[in-house]
Motif scaffolding. Sequence first.
Motif, PDB file in Angstrom:
ATOM      1  N   LEU A 149       0.836  -1.203   0.000  1.00 37.19           N
ATOM      2  CA  LEU A 149       0.000   0.000   0.000  1.00 37.19           C
ATOM      3  C   LEU A 149       0.872   1.255   0.000  1.00 37.19           C
ATOM      4  CD1 LEU A 149      -2.798  -1.003   2.555  1.00 37.19           C
ATOM      5  CD2 LEU A 149      -2.925  -1.003   0.061  1.00 37.19           C
ATOM      6  N   VAL A 150       1.932   1.215   0.785  1.00 41.44           N
ATOM      7  CA  VAL A 150       2.871   2.342   0.798  1.00 41.44           C
ATOM      8  C   VAL A 150       3.513   2.508  -0.581  1.00 41.44           C
ATOM      9  CG1 VAL A 150       5.060   3.168   1.741  1.00 41.44           C
ATOM     10  CG2 VAL A 150       3.336   2.204   3.261  1.00 41.44           C
ATOM     11  N   SER A 151       3.849   1.397  -1.210  1.00 43.69           N
ATOM     12  CA  SER A 151       4.474   1.458  -2.537  1.00 43.69           C
ATOM     13  C   SER A 151       3.529   2.088  -3.556  1.00 43.69           C
ATOM     14  CB  SER A 151       4.878   0.052  -2.995  1.00 43.69           C
ATOM     15  OG  SER A 151       5.861  -0.493  -2.145  1.00 43.69           O
ATOM     16  N   ILE A 152       2.236   1.747  -3.481  1.00 41.72           N
ATOM     17  CA  ILE A 152       1.269   2.358  -4.397  1.00 41.72           C
ATOM     18  C   ILE A 152       1.211   3.868  -4.182  1.00 41.72           C
ATOM     19  CG2 ILE A 152      -1.200   2.518  -4.947  1.00 41.72           C
ATOM     20  CD1 ILE A 152      -1.428  -0.463  -4.459  1.00 41.72           C
ATOM     21  N   LEU A 153       1.187   4.276  -2.918  1.00 42.70           N
ATOM     22  CA  LEU A 153       1.165   5.706  -2.610  1.00 42.70           C
ATOM     23  C   LEU A 153       2.387   6.417  -3.190  1.00 42.70           C
ATOM     24  CD1 LEU A 153      -0.068   6.148   1.084  1.00 42.70           C
ATOM     25  CD2 LEU A 153      -0.983   7.245  -0.957  1.00 42.70           C
ATOM     26  N   LEU A 154       3.551   5.856  -2.976  1.00 43.45           N
ATOM     27  CA  LEU A 154       4.779   6.504  -3.440  1.00 43.45           C
ATOM     28  C   LEU A 154       4.877   6.500  -4.962  1.00 43.45           C
ATOM     29  CD1 LEU A 154       7.327   5.161  -0.798  1.00 43.45           C
ATOM     30  CD2 LEU A 154       6.219   7.386  -0.879  1.00 43.45           C
ATOM     31  N   LEU A 155       4.420   5.428  -5.598  1.00 43.49           N
ATOM     32  CA  LEU A 155       4.438   5.384  -7.063  1.00 43.49           C
ATOM     33  C   LEU A 155       3.542   6.466  -7.655  1.00 43.49           C
ATOM     34  CD1 LEU A 155       4.349   1.526  -7.701  1.00 43.49           C
ATOM     35  CD2 LEU A 155       6.157   3.099  -8.406  1.00 43.49           C
ATOM     36  N   LEU A 156       2.343   6.606  -7.124  1.00 44.62           N
ATOM     37  CA  LEU A 156       1.432   7.625  -7.632  1.00 44.62           C
ATOM     38  C   LEU A 156       1.935   9.019  -7.296  1.00 44.62           C
ATOM     39  CD1 LEU A 156      -2.018   5.977  -6.774  1.00 44.62           C
ATOM     40  CD2 LEU A 156      -0.856   6.061  -8.989  1.00 44.62           C
TER      41      LEU A 156
ATOM     42  N   GLY B  99       2.744  10.183 -10.906  1.00 45.69           N
ATOM     43  CA  GLY B  99       1.464  10.715 -11.378  1.00 45.69           C
ATOM     44  C   GLY B  99       0.506   9.587 -11.718  1.00 45.69           C
ATOM     45  N   ARG B 100      -0.288   9.794 -12.756  1.00 47.70           N
ATOM     46  CA  ARG B 100      -1.321   8.833 -13.120  1.00 47.70           C
ATOM     47  C   ARG B 100      -0.712   7.504 -13.575  1.00 47.70           C
ATOM     48  NH1 ARG B 100      -6.359  10.358 -14.971  1.00 47.70           N
ATOM     49  NH2 ARG B 100      -5.496  12.408 -15.504  1.00 47.70           N
ATOM     50  N   MET B 101      -1.251   6.404 -13.038  1.00 48.01           N
ATOM     51  CA  MET B 101      -0.834   5.059 -13.445  1.00 48.01           C
ATOM     52  C   MET B 101      -2.054   4.171 -13.521  1.00 48.01           C
ATOM     53  SD  MET B 101       2.689   4.351 -11.272  1.00 48.01           S
ATOM     54  CE  MET B 101       3.029   2.833 -12.189  1.00 48.01           C
ATOM     55  N   THR B 102      -2.083   3.286 -14.496  1.00 49.47           N
ATOM     56  CA  THR B 102      -3.198   2.353 -14.627  1.00 49.47           C
ATOM     57  C   THR B 102      -3.021   1.186 -13.653  1.00 49.47           C
ATOM     58  OG1 THR B 102      -2.121   1.006 -16.313  1.00 49.47           O
ATOM     59  CG2 THR B 102      -3.370   2.941 -17.071  1.00 49.47           C
ATOM     60  N   ALA B 103      -4.107   0.432 -13.464  1.00 52.51           N
ATOM     61  CA  ALA B 103      -4.038  -0.737 -12.593  1.00 52.51           C
ATOM     62  C   ALA B 103      -3.043  -1.757 -13.146  1.00 52.51           C
ATOM     63  CB  ALA B 103      -5.422  -1.363 -12.455  1.00 52.51           C
ATOM     64  N   ALA B 104      -3.002  -1.874 -14.469  1.00 49.84           N
ATOM     65  CA  ALA B 104      -2.067  -2.817 -15.092  1.00 49.84           C
ATOM     66  C   ALA B 104      -0.620  -2.390 -14.850  1.00 49.84           C
ATOM     67  CB  ALA B 104      -2.355  -2.918 -16.588  1.00 49.84           C
ATOM     68  N   GLN B 105      -0.339  -1.086 -14.943  1.00 51.43           N
ATOM     69  CA  GLN B 105       1.010  -0.593 -14.702  1.00 51.43           C
ATOM     70  C   GLN B 105       1.430  -0.809 -13.252  1.00 51.43           C
ATOM     71  OE1 GLN B 105       0.350   3.434 -16.056  1.00 51.43           O
ATOM     72  NE2 GLN B 105       1.338   3.050 -18.033  1.00 51.43           N
ATOM     73  N   LEU B 106       0.507  -0.550 -12.336  1.00 51.99           N
ATOM     74  CA  LEU B 106       0.801  -0.776 -10.920  1.00 51.99           C
ATOM     75  C   LEU B 106       1.031  -2.254 -10.646  1.00 51.99           C
ATOM     76  CD1 LEU B 106      -1.804   1.645  -9.300  1.00 51.99           C
ATOM     77  CD2 LEU B 106       0.689   1.842  -9.134  1.00 51.99           C
ATOM     78  N   ALA B 107       0.215  -3.102 -11.254  1.00 48.28           N
ATOM     79  CA  ALA B 107       0.365  -4.539 -11.056  1.00 48.28           C
ATOM     80  C   ALA B 107       1.722  -5.027 -11.562  1.00 48.28           C
ATOM     81  CB  ALA B 107      -0.766  -5.276 -11.769  1.00 48.28           C
ATOM     82  N   GLN B 108       2.132  -4.529 -12.714  1.00 49.24           N
ATOM     83  CA  GLN B 108       3.429  -4.927 -13.271  1.00 49.24           C
ATOM     84  C   GLN B 108       4.574  -4.443 -12.381  1.00 49.24           C
ATOM     85  OE1 GLN B 108       4.152  -3.470 -17.220  1.00 49.24           O
ATOM     86  NE2 GLN B 108       6.054  -4.605 -17.458  1.00 49.24           N
ATOM     87  N   GLU B 109       4.463  -3.222 -11.875  1.00 47.10           N
ATOM     88  CA  GLU B 109       5.505  -2.656 -11.031  1.00 47.10           C
ATOM     89  C   GLU B 109       5.632  -3.417  -9.718  1.00 47.10           C
ATOM     90  OE1 GLU B 109       8.623  -0.058 -10.509  1.00 47.10           O
ATOM     91  OE2 GLU B 109       7.250   0.027 -12.234  1.00 47.10           O
TER      92      GLU B 109
ATOM     93  N   SER C 210      -1.296  -9.251  -9.171  1.00 45.07           N
ATOM     94  CA  SER C 210      -2.368  -9.270 -10.162  1.00 45.07           C
ATOM     95  C   SER C 210      -3.111  -7.939 -10.167  1.00 45.07           C
ATOM     96  CB  SER C 210      -3.346 -10.401  -9.850  1.00 45.07           C
ATOM     97  OG  SER C 210      -4.044 -10.125  -8.639  1.00 45.07           O
ATOM     98  N   VAL C 211      -3.817  -7.663 -11.276  1.00 44.69           N
ATOM     99  CA  VAL C 211      -4.624  -6.451 -11.368  1.00 44.69           C
ATOM    100  C   VAL C 211      -5.730  -6.475 -10.321  1.00 44.69           C
ATOM    101  CG1 VAL C 211      -6.202  -5.154 -12.853  1.00 44.69           C
ATOM    102  CG2 VAL C 211      -4.096  -6.128 -13.818  1.00 44.69           C
ATOM    103  N   ARG C 212      -6.280  -7.648 -10.068  1.00 48.16           N
ATOM    104  CA  ARG C 212      -7.333  -7.773  -9.057  1.00 48.16           C
ATOM    105  C   ARG C 212      -6.805  -7.343  -7.680  1.00 48.16           C
ATOM    106  NH1 ARG C 212     -12.082 -10.531  -8.912  1.00 48.16           N
ATOM    107  NH2 ARG C 212     -11.598 -11.471 -10.945  1.00 48.16           N
ATOM    108  N   THR C 213      -5.555  -7.702  -7.379  1.00 48.76           N
ATOM    109  CA  THR C 213      -4.961  -7.292  -6.103  1.00 48.76           C
ATOM    110  C   THR C 213      -4.826  -5.781  -6.028  1.00 48.76           C
ATOM    111  OG1 THR C 213      -3.740  -9.365  -5.899  1.00 48.76           O
ATOM    112  CG2 THR C 213      -2.919  -7.503  -4.637  1.00 48.76           C
ATOM    113  N   VAL C 214      -4.469  -5.152  -7.135  1.00 50.75           N
ATOM    114  CA  VAL C 214      -4.357  -3.685  -7.174  1.00 50.75           C
ATOM    115  C   VAL C 214      -5.713  -3.058  -6.895  1.00 50.75           C
ATOM    116  CG1 VAL C 214      -3.902  -1.690  -8.653  1.00 50.75           C
ATOM    117  CG2 VAL C 214      -2.356  -3.670  -8.692  1.00 50.75           C
TER     118      VAL C 214
END
Length: 331
Positions: A6-13, A17-27, A31-35
């Motif tokens: 969750l912290v990683s998602i915050l820092l990535l965004l 800036g804007r990132m898709t669920a697929a980009q976050l999942a790959q990073e 899975s996209v469902r987990t994102v």
Amino acid sequence: MRSSRLVSILLLLQTRGRMTAAQLAQELEVSVRTVYRDVEALSTAGVPLYGDAGHAGGYRLLDGYRTRLTGLTAAEAEALFLAGAPGPAAELGLGPVLAAAELKVRAALPVELRAHADRISGRFHLDAPGWYAAGEEAPYLPEVAEAVWDNRVLDVVYRRWRAPTDVRRRLEPYGLVLKAGRWYVVAGPGPRTYRVDQILELTLVDEGFSRPEGFDLAAYWTAYQRDFHDRLHQGEAVVRLAPGVRLPRAVTHPTDRHPTDPDSTDPHSTDPDGWTVARVPIESIEHAQGEFLRLGTDVEVLEPPELRALMARTSAELAERYGNSTSSSGD
């Protein structure tokens, strides 16, 4: 594990800036469902995060939102401050910038992690130059760094070791490397490697260039060093060494083996008087002669024959010169 994600998602965004669920999942390698579940958890916790649908959609944080949460562990905080390099940063003209950045990071850390950072800074210090070779002055280093950053062409007069020594070169600088207190610039065409302290004149040309697609500075440097050492040590010598004598590092590098190391000598090659036979890499006959002469009578060259002959000839000339020094000084 989830809290770290969750912290990683915050820092990535926050940083990208804007990132898709697929980009976050790959990073994050999930899975996209987990994102989707993680984003929902962040929104429920009050984080101003929203998503846009469509081709150009994705998740983003509300404009102006910044989090002070770093997600650093104690070990990560220690490593971050251990990696600080104030000397090289100052040479690049980035000393005040590094100090300001370190101050901000320190202020953002929780109290317990700040204590870890202070402890690592107080107990470890990185000093790149060697003992007997202070880093050479490179007066044009800031200009080279600027050209690297801005993709600007350089027109330089460069001093090399072979004739003609001073040559003019047009360089497209891809990156800078600090090695044992000495700065090198990797530049095209080629690319090739140049010592920054050997640049005698420099002009920043009002012309840009494009870096080669996929160029990896770290990978290039690793390959360059491997090739350099392969070309540097092209021969071997067999020598006898007096008890307790260690070869100069210039001879044993890069294998870093000494006659006392089990893999560098034949265990049956020690004489009854304690002398040890060792096989070592050498750069050239002339270079090896200079290194072995430093050991005086504590070394005897056995092979190759041409090196042994050169050592004998030089020793005879030295004996003759110093043998006649008394009579010469009395005239």
